[in-house]
Write an enzyme that holds these catalytic residues in place. Structure first.
Site, PDB file in Angstrom:
ATOM      1  CE1 TYR A  71      88.245 -16.299  46.500  1.00  7.58           C
ATOM      2  CE2 TYR A  71      87.735 -18.063  44.952  1.00  7.58           C
ATOM      3  CZ  TYR A  71      87.447 -17.351  46.107  1.00  7.58           C
ATOM      4  OH  TYR A  71      86.352 -17.684  46.864  1.00  7.58           O
ATOM      5  NE  ARG A  74      86.635 -11.638  45.407  1.00  4.91           N
ATOM      6  CZ  ARG A  74      86.225 -12.531  46.316  1.00  4.91           C
ATOM      7  NH1 ARG A  74      86.059 -13.797  45.988  1.00  4.91           N
ATOM      8  NH2 ARG A  74      85.988 -12.148  47.548  1.00  4.91           N
ATOM      9  CG  ASN A 110      85.514  -7.619  54.998  1.00  6.54           C
ATOM     10  OD1 ASN A 110      84.466  -8.225  54.766  1.00  6.54           O
ATOM     11  ND2 ASN A 110      85.553  -6.355  55.374  1.00  6.54           N
ATOM     12  CB  ILE A 111      89.289 -12.692  52.131  1.00  6.39           C
ATOM     13  CG1 ILE A 111      88.660 -12.273  50.787  1.00  6.39           C
ATOM     14  CG2 ILE A 111      88.358 -13.687  52.825  1.00  6.39           C
ATOM     15  CD1 ILE A 111      88.536 -13.420  49.782  1.00  6.39           C
ATOM     16  CG  HIS A 127      84.566 -15.914  55.976  1.00  3.42           C
ATOM     17  ND1 HIS A 127      83.508 -15.106  55.625  1.00  3.42           N
ATOM     18  CD2 HIS A 127      84.085 -16.775  56.916  1.00  3.42           C
ATOM     19  CE1 HIS A 127      82.432 -15.476  56.322  1.00  3.42           C
ATOM     20  NE2 HIS A 127      82.757 -16.470  57.112  1.00  3.42           N
ATOM     21  CB  CYS A 135      99.793 -27.162  49.370  1.00  4.02           C
ATOM     22  SG  CYS A 135     100.183 -28.613  48.358  1.00  4.02           S
ATOM     23  CB  CYS A 179     104.668 -31.108  47.915  1.00  2.00           C
ATOM     24  SG  CYS A 179     102.934 -30.644  47.737  1.00  2.00           S
ATOM     25  CD  GLU A 244      70.302  -2.915  52.551  1.00  2.00           C
ATOM     26  OE1 GLU A 244      70.046  -2.096  51.645  1.00  2.00           O
ATOM     27  OE2 GLU A 244      70.339  -4.137  52.370  1.00  2.00           O
ATOM     28  CB  CYS A 260      80.672   1.850  58.106  1.00  2.00           C
ATOM     29  SG  CYS A 260      81.454   0.995  56.787  1.00  2.00           S
TER      30      CYS A 260
HETATM   31  C1  BJW Z   1      77.414  -0.999  54.024  1.00  2.00           C
HETATM   32  C2  BJW Z   1      78.047  -0.172  53.118  1.00  2.00           C
HETATM   33  C3  BJW Z   1      78.662   0.957  53.644  1.00  2.00           C
HETATM   34  C4  BJW Z   1      77.256  -1.786  52.004  1.00  2.00           C
HETATM   35  N1  BJW Z   1      78.613   1.183  54.971  1.00  2.00           N
HETATM   36  N2  BJW Z   1      77.369  -0.759  55.328  1.00  2.00           N
HETATM   37  C5  BJW Z   1      73.044 -22.183  59.529  1.00  2.00           C
HETATM   38  C6  BJW Z   1      71.868 -21.754  58.934  1.00  2.00           C
HETATM   39  C7  BJW Z   1      71.778 -21.655  57.552  1.00  2.00           C
HETATM   40  C8  BJW Z   1      72.862 -21.988  56.731  1.00  2.00           C
HETATM   41  C9  BJW Z   1      74.023 -22.407  57.330  1.00  2.00           C
HETATM   42  C10 BJW Z   1      74.103 -22.503  58.703  1.00  2.00           C
HETATM   43  N3  BJW Z   1      75.362 -22.909  59.013  1.00  2.00           N
HETATM   44  C11 BJW Z   1      76.062 -23.054  57.875  1.00  2.00           C
HETATM   45  C12 BJW Z   1      75.273 -22.775  56.823  1.00  2.00           C
HETATM   46  C13 BJW Z   1      75.675 -22.815  55.385  1.00  2.00           C
HETATM   47  C14 BJW Z   1      76.432 -21.565  54.975  1.00  2.00           C
HETATM   48  C15 BJW Z   1      75.527 -20.351  55.128  1.00  2.00           C
HETATM   49  O1  BJW Z   1      75.579 -19.582  56.049  1.00  2.00           O
HETATM   50  N4  BJW Z   1      74.644 -20.132  54.164  1.00  2.00           N
HETATM   51  C16 BJW Z   1      73.739 -18.977  54.199  1.00  2.00           C
HETATM   52  C17 BJW Z   1      73.969 -18.130  52.952  1.00  2.00           C
HETATM   53  C18 BJW Z   1      72.317 -19.441  54.368  1.00  2.00           C
HETATM   54  N5  BJW Z   1      77.647 -21.388  55.776  1.00  2.00           N
HETATM   55  C19 BJW Z   1      78.762 -22.039  55.516  1.00  2.00           C
HETATM   56  O2  BJW Z   1      78.799 -22.861  54.606  1.00  2.00           O
HETATM   57  C20 BJW Z   1      79.952 -21.765  56.398  1.00  2.00           C
HETATM   58  N6  BJW Z   1      80.489 -22.987  56.838  1.00  2.00           N
HETATM   59  C21 BJW Z   1      80.009 -23.643  57.905  1.00  2.00           C
HETATM   60  O3  BJW Z   1      79.133 -23.210  58.611  1.00  2.00           O
HETATM   61  O4  BJW Z   1      80.627 -24.874  58.110  1.00  2.00           O
HETATM   62  C22 BJW Z   1      79.986 -25.828  58.954  1.00  2.00           C
HETATM   63  C23 BJW Z   1      78.853 -26.419  58.147  1.00  2.00           C
HETATM   64  C24 BJW Z   1      79.107 -26.938  56.908  1.00  2.00           C
HETATM   65  C25 BJW Z   1      78.052 -27.450  56.136  1.00  2.00           C
HETATM   66  C26 BJW Z   1      76.735 -27.404  56.619  1.00  2.00           C
HETATM   67  C27 BJW Z   1      76.508 -26.847  57.887  1.00  2.00           C
HETATM   68  C28 BJW Z   1      77.582 -26.358  58.648  1.00  2.00           C
HETATM   69  C29 BJW Z   1      81.073 -21.100  55.621  1.00  2.00           C
HETATM   70  C30 BJW Z   1      80.685 -19.792  55.090  1.00  2.00           C
HETATM   71  C31 BJW Z   1      81.871 -19.186  54.323  1.00  2.00           C
HETATM   72  C32 BJW Z   1      81.455 -17.927  53.617  1.00  2.00           C
HETATM   73  N7  BJW Z   1      82.444 -17.574  52.669  1.00  2.00           N
HETATM   74  C33 BJW Z   1      82.296 -16.359  51.904  1.00  2.00           C
HETATM   75  C34 BJW Z   1      83.309 -16.397  50.739  1.00  2.00           C
HETATM   76  C35 BJW Z   1      84.733 -16.182  51.251  1.00  2.00           C
HETATM   77  C36 BJW Z   1      85.727 -16.217  50.168  1.00  2.00           C
HETATM   78  C37 BJW Z   1      85.463 -15.178  49.104  1.00  2.00           C
HETATM   79  O5  BJW Z   1      85.289 -13.991  49.397  1.00  2.00           O
HETATM   80  O6  BJW Z   1      85.432 -15.567  47.947  1.00  2.00           O
HETATM   81  O7  BJW Z   1      82.525 -15.221  52.726  1.00  2.00           O
HETATM   82  S1  BJW Z   1      80.641 -16.072  51.300  1.00  2.00           S
HETATM   83  C38 BJW Z   1      80.666 -14.339  51.487  1.00  2.00           C
HETATM   84  O8  BJW Z   1      79.666 -13.947  52.459  1.00  2.00           O
HETATM   85  C39 BJW Z   1      82.029 -14.003  52.123  1.00  2.00           C
HETATM   86  C40 BJW Z   1      81.642 -13.000  53.165  1.00  2.00           C
HETATM   87  O9  BJW Z   1      82.622 -12.927  54.171  1.00  2.00           O
HETATM   88  C41 BJW Z   1      80.319 -13.518  53.646  1.00  2.00           C
HETATM   89  C42 BJW Z   1      79.487 -12.500  54.382  1.00  2.00           C
HETATM   90  O10 BJW Z   1      79.087 -11.458  53.535  1.00  2.00           O
HETATM   91  P1  BJW Z   1      79.008  -9.973  54.082  1.00  2.00           P
HETATM   92  O11 BJW Z   1      80.334  -9.514  54.500  1.00  2.00           O
HETATM   93  O12 BJW Z   1      77.922  -9.852  55.084  1.00  2.00           O
HETATM   94  O13 BJW Z   1      78.665  -9.168  52.729  1.00  2.00           O
HETATM   95  P2  BJW Z   1      77.241  -8.845  52.060  1.00  2.00           P
HETATM   96  O14 BJW Z   1      77.512  -8.387  50.674  1.00  2.00           O
HETATM   97  O15 BJW Z   1      76.281  -9.948  52.234  1.00  2.00           O
HETATM   98  O16 BJW Z   1      76.678  -7.638  52.924  1.00  2.00           O
HETATM   99  C43 BJW Z   1      77.253  -6.348  52.886  1.00  2.00           C
HETATM  100  C44 BJW Z   1      76.520  -5.498  53.891  1.00  2.00           C
HETATM  101  O17 BJW Z   1      77.159  -4.236  53.968  1.00  2.00           O
HETATM  102  C45 BJW Z   1      75.048  -5.245  53.520  1.00  2.00           C
HETATM  103  O18 BJW Z   1      74.248  -5.415  54.691  1.00  2.00           O
HETATM  104  C46 BJW Z   1      75.034  -3.780  53.078  1.00  2.00           C
HETATM  105  O19 BJW Z   1      73.819  -3.124  53.426  1.00  2.00           O
HETATM  106  C47 BJW Z   1      76.181  -3.218  53.883  1.00  2.00           C
HETATM  107  N8  BJW Z   1      76.862  -2.087  53.274  1.00  2.00           N
HETATM  108  N9  BJW Z   1      77.887  -0.729  51.849  1.00  2.00           N
HETATM  109  C48 BJW Z   1      77.917   0.299  55.761  1.00  2.00           C
HETATM  110  N10 BJW Z   1      79.294   1.839  52.840  1.00  2.00           N
HETATM  111 ZN    ZN Z   2     102.436 -28.741  49.028  1.00  2.00          ZN
END
Ligand code: BJW
Ligand code: ZN
Length: 269
Positions: A71, A74, A110-111, A127, A135, A179, A244, A260
């Site tokens: 982190y 980043r 996005n973060i 997120h 903390c 703390c 895509e 985009c």
């Molecule tokens: C362009 C471009 C350009 C490129 N122009 N486009 C239900 C079903 C299945 C699984 C689950 C479910 N519910 C929960 C889960 C588990 C899990 C999950 O979803 N897993 C899946 C992977 C299957 N979810 C969680 O754990 C979530 N919690 C939750 O639901 O709690 C309740 C619960 C707990 C336990 C069990 C069940 C329920 C929390 C998810 C938190 C995600 N956190 C992250 C990290 C954040 C911190 C960090 O950054 O370090 O968030 S993971 C990462 O993915 C980050 C992003 O915000 C997130 C989404 O990614 P994003 O933004 O879509 O990026 P990419 O890279 O995947 O895609 C980029 C896109 O852009 C692509 O399509 C490209 O084509 C496009 N692109 N250039 C236009 N120029």
């Molecule tokens: Zn504290």
């Protein structure tokens, strides 16, 4: 056919002109043209790890130094990046809609804070943020833009695959000023729930919206991945902008192909 209809930009622009309440969901693709790596593309590695391996509470409790290096890296990268025309197009859309007495909310996965830097006001950070800490002892959430975030992380966090872990003792990692508990990034890791206020705000704006934009997200990470699908099922118009098709594309009314930063400004103007 359906695929041709999905590309109907004139149709989309009419829908946008008549919409009274617009919600946009953004993902890493929006920041890609700012030079911020996406998660699931080729640049999605840090050392030999993918985010799915480090963005978990288990990874942090096992090796908080390693996760902090990730982190810290980043955070430092973000100091060299700025918003791009896609962020600006969304900020401008918000201003125009608000001037017209309409509603606009930006839900971002996005973060990186680039939407706010570009001038977006009504932003929901699904997120969390790279620039907030929480903390583990007293739960205080605090803004933190220090560079480096602590002395021991200075010059650490290099992303190269052969880089060795710094192994920083926990008492030298970022600590709470109230703390002295161990701090963590205030972001949502896999297996963690999204903040309840964030979720209720998201659902309430989605309930009212008549147009939903899905921009630069792979739509694989839940719960955000379900937002557009649920709305499409209810008959709300959904437009996707991506370089895509995604697994969700066929459920949407519109799909606009391209970077985009290039396609959003004319589409939203
Ligand atoms: C362009 C471009 C350009 C490129 N122009 N486009 C239900 C079903 C299945 C699984 C689950 C479910 N519910 C929960 C889960 C588990 C899990 C999950 O979803 N897993 C899946 C992977 C299957 N979810 C969680 O754990 C979530 N919690 C939750 O639901 O709690 C309740 C619960 C707990 C336990 C069990 C069940 C329920 C929390 C998810 C938190 C995600 N956190 C992250 C990290 C954040 C911190 C960090 O950054 O370090 O968030 S993971 C990462 O993915 C980050 C992003 O915000 C997130 C989404 O990614 P994003 O933004 O879509 O990026 P990419 O890279 O995947 O895609 C980029 C896109 O852009 C692509 O399509 C490209 O084509 C496009 N692109 N250039 C236009 N120029
Ligand atoms: Zn504290």
């Amino acid at each position: 056919d359906a695929r041709e209809e999905q590309k109907d930009m004139n149709g989309f622009r009419k829908v946008l002109a008549h919409a009274k309440s617009v919600v946009a969901l953004t993902g890493a693709g929006v920041s890609a043209e700012s030079g911020v790596p996406t998660f699931r593309g080729a640049g999605g590695y840090w050392r030999t790890y993918q985010a799915q391996q480090l963005a978990t509470p288990e990874a942090f409790s096992e090796d908080p130094s390693l996760v902090w290096e990730f982190y810290h890296y980043r955070r430092e990268v973000m100091l060299t990046k700025t918003y791009n025309p896609a962020h600006l197009a969304l900020a401008n859309l918000e201003k125009r809609l608000i001037n017209e007495g309409k509603q606009f909310t930006l839900l971002t996965q996005n973060i990186d804070r680039l939407h706010q830097a570009a001038g977006s006001q009504n932003v929901v950070e699904l997120h969390g943020s790279l620039f907030l800490t929480r903390c583990l002892s007293c739960s205080e959430v605090k803004e933190n833009r220090d560079s480096p975030i602590c002395a021991s992380l200075k010059d650490k966090g290099a992303p190269d695959p052969d880089e060795k872990s710094a192994g920083i003792p926990a008492d030298q990692l970022p600590r709470c000023s109230s703390c002295s508990g161990l701090l963590r990034p205030h972001v949502v890791w896999f297996g963690e729930s999204l903040d309840t206020n964030v979720m209720s705000k998201s659902y309430s704006v989605m309930c009212e919206c008549d147009l939903f934009l899905v921009i630069g997200t792979s739509s694989v990470v839940y719960p955000a991945a379900g937002f557009a699908l649920n709305l499409a099922n209810k008959g709300v118009l959904v437009a996707e902008f991506n370089i895509e098709p995604t697994t969700a594309t066929s459920a949407f009314n519109y799909h606009f192909h391209g970077k985009c930063g290039e396609i959003l400004p004319p589409a939203l103007a």
